[in-house]
Design a protein around this motif. Sequence first.
Motif, short mmCIF file in Angstrom:
data_model
loop_
_atom_site.label_atom_id
_atom_site.label_comp_id
_atom_site.label_asym_id
_atom_site.label_seq_id
_atom_site.Cartn_x
_atom_site.Cartn_y
_atom_site.Cartn_z
N ASP A 52 0.86 -1.18 0.00
CA ASP A 52 0.00 0.00 0.00
C ASP A 52 0.90 1.23 0.00
N VAL A 53 0.96 1.92 -1.12
CA VAL A 53 1.80 3.13 -1.24
C VAL A 53 0.94 4.36 -1.47
N THR A 54 -0.36 4.27 -1.19
CA THR A 54 -1.24 5.42 -1.31
C THR A 54 -0.76 6.53 -0.38
N CYS A 55 -0.99 7.79 -0.78
CA CYS A 55 -0.43 8.90 0.00
C CYS A 55 -1.29 10.15 -0.16
N ALA A 56 -1.63 10.75 0.97
CA ALA A 56 -2.39 11.99 0.94
C ALA A 56 -1.64 13.05 0.15
N SER A 57 -2.39 13.85 -0.59
CA SER A 57 -1.88 14.97 -1.41
C SER A 57 -1.19 14.52 -2.69
N ALA A 58 -1.18 13.22 -2.98
CA ALA A 58 -0.49 12.73 -4.18
C ALA A 58 -1.19 13.20 -5.45
N THR A 59 -0.37 13.46 -6.46
CA THR A 59 -0.85 13.72 -7.82
C THR A 59 -0.21 12.68 -8.73
N THR A 60 -0.58 12.69 -9.99
CA THR A 60 -0.02 11.71 -10.92
C THR A 60 1.50 11.83 -11.03
N LYS A 61 2.07 13.00 -10.78
CA LYS A 61 3.53 13.12 -10.87
C LYS A 61 4.23 12.33 -9.78
N HIS A 62 3.51 12.08 -8.66
CA HIS A 62 4.12 11.33 -7.56
C HIS A 62 4.10 9.83 -7.80
N LEU A 63 3.55 9.41 -8.92
CA LEU A 63 3.70 8.01 -9.31
C LEU A 63 5.13 7.73 -9.75
N THR A 64 5.78 8.73 -10.30
CA THR A 64 7.15 8.55 -10.82
C THR A 64 8.17 9.42 -10.11
N GLN A 65 7.73 10.29 -9.20
CA GLN A 65 8.64 11.18 -8.48
C GLN A 65 8.41 11.06 -6.98
N PRO A 66 9.46 11.30 -6.17
CA PRO A 66 9.25 11.30 -4.72
C PRO A 66 8.26 12.38 -4.31
N GLN A 67 7.58 12.15 -3.18
CA GLN A 67 6.60 13.10 -2.68
C GLN A 67 6.99 13.55 -1.29
N PRO A 68 7.16 14.87 -1.07
CA PRO A 68 7.43 15.34 0.29
C PRO A 68 6.29 14.93 1.22
N GLY A 69 6.64 14.52 2.43
CA GLY A 69 5.62 14.09 3.37
C GLY A 69 4.71 15.23 3.76
N ASN A 70 3.49 14.90 4.17
CA ASN A 70 2.54 15.92 4.58
C ASN A 70 2.98 16.66 5.82
N VAL A 71 3.75 15.99 6.68
CA VAL A 71 4.32 16.65 7.85
C VAL A 71 5.83 16.44 7.87
N VAL A 72 6.28 15.20 7.78
CA VAL A 72 7.71 14.88 7.77
C VAL A 72 7.95 13.78 6.76
N GLY A 73 9.23 13.57 6.43
CA GLY A 73 9.61 12.46 5.59
C GLY A 73 9.38 12.69 4.11
N VAL A 74 9.72 11.67 3.33
CA VAL A 74 9.55 11.69 1.88
C VAL A 74 9.03 10.32 1.46
N ALA A 75 7.99 10.31 0.66
CA ALA A 75 7.45 9.05 0.12
C ALA A 75 8.12 8.77 -1.22
N PRO A 76 8.62 7.56 -1.45
CA PRO A 76 9.23 7.24 -2.74
C PRO A 76 8.18 7.23 -3.84
N PRO A 77 8.60 7.29 -5.09
CA PRO A 77 7.63 7.20 -6.19
C PRO A 77 6.74 5.96 -6.03
N GLN A 78 5.46 6.13 -6.22
CA GLN A 78 4.54 5.01 -6.00
C GLN A 78 4.78 3.87 -6.98
N PHE A 79 5.21 4.19 -8.19
CA PHE A 79 5.47 3.13 -9.17
C PHE A 79 6.60 2.20 -8.74
N ASP A 80 7.43 2.61 -7.77
CA ASP A 80 8.49 1.73 -7.29
C ASP A 80 7.93 0.45 -6.68
N ALA A 81 6.65 0.48 -6.28
CA ALA A 81 6.04 -0.71 -5.67
C ALA A 81 5.62 -1.73 -6.70
#
Length: 300
Positions: free
Chosen positions: A86-115
């Motif tokens: 499960d790599v779903t992420c609040a505030s994600a857009t289609t660009k975050h399927l292939t790009q990292p996403q800054p966390g909503n508060v902390v951290g960074v989510a990897p590109p969702q397509f990596d899963a």
Amino acid sequence: MNSTTSSARRPRAAAMVAALGCTMTAVALGPATAEASTGGVYVALGDSDAAGSVVFPQSELLTCARSTANYPSLVAKALQVQTFRDVTCASATTKHLTQPQPGNVVGVAPPQFDALSADTTLVTMSMGGNDIGIADDAYGCVNPFPAAAGHSCAADFTAGGRDTFVERTDALAATYGDVLEQIHQRAPHARVLVVGYQYFFRPGGCPAAHPISSRDSDYLQQSLSRLNAMVAAQAAAHNATYVDLEPSTINHDACAPVGDRWAEGIIPSPPTGGTSLIPVHPNAAGYENTARQILAALGH
């Protein structure tokens, strides 16, 4: 309303996630039958509508606001999948399927397509609302005054004979089709299901409960339905199954009484078990329904 209005003027998932720390009880689906057990590898992609942002309990709160009661978790349990990503992420857009996403508060989510991987057997995705900005812009439609005295965001979005959300949705179509093709390339053996957005506002809305005028709530729902229609068309054109949530969620919109409500409006319900604390998002009952619709689409 100008579409370039700073997001700082509107409530954001990040601020709401940072402020919350309670625990709620989620209701799971019943046990899966032997026929529903598929094994395999299930990857869930998507934005906050898939992640279950601030529906408790949360498996990951501060980066992606991901719930253990979201529809991917319920589907994975019902299907008894061997591997669940499960790599779903609040505030994600289609660009975050292939790009990292800054966390909503902390951290960074990897590109969702990596899963995704060659052995993936099932993919679900809810995506597009953040690309066209409809959730953020809905906050700008809040109007505590009578319609005759208040300002209409529908008038702003359709000023000059142009419809902002029509243009944004039409512009997203080609990107959406490309996204689906990339999923097939990365997971060539997977069944791909694209999940639409549920029904949020009945005709005329409910201004007394949610301070959006009838005209504006109708406009927002029509814009969301147009997004759903675009997503359905792209799914049909790119070998994916579209899961239409609108028919099953009529009369369970944000205007429905607590208990019948599967989505929260501008003012969320009192914090009872499984309620979403983010406006204009599904609650726990909404995720249970989404899981049922997905399982039905899979023939379970």
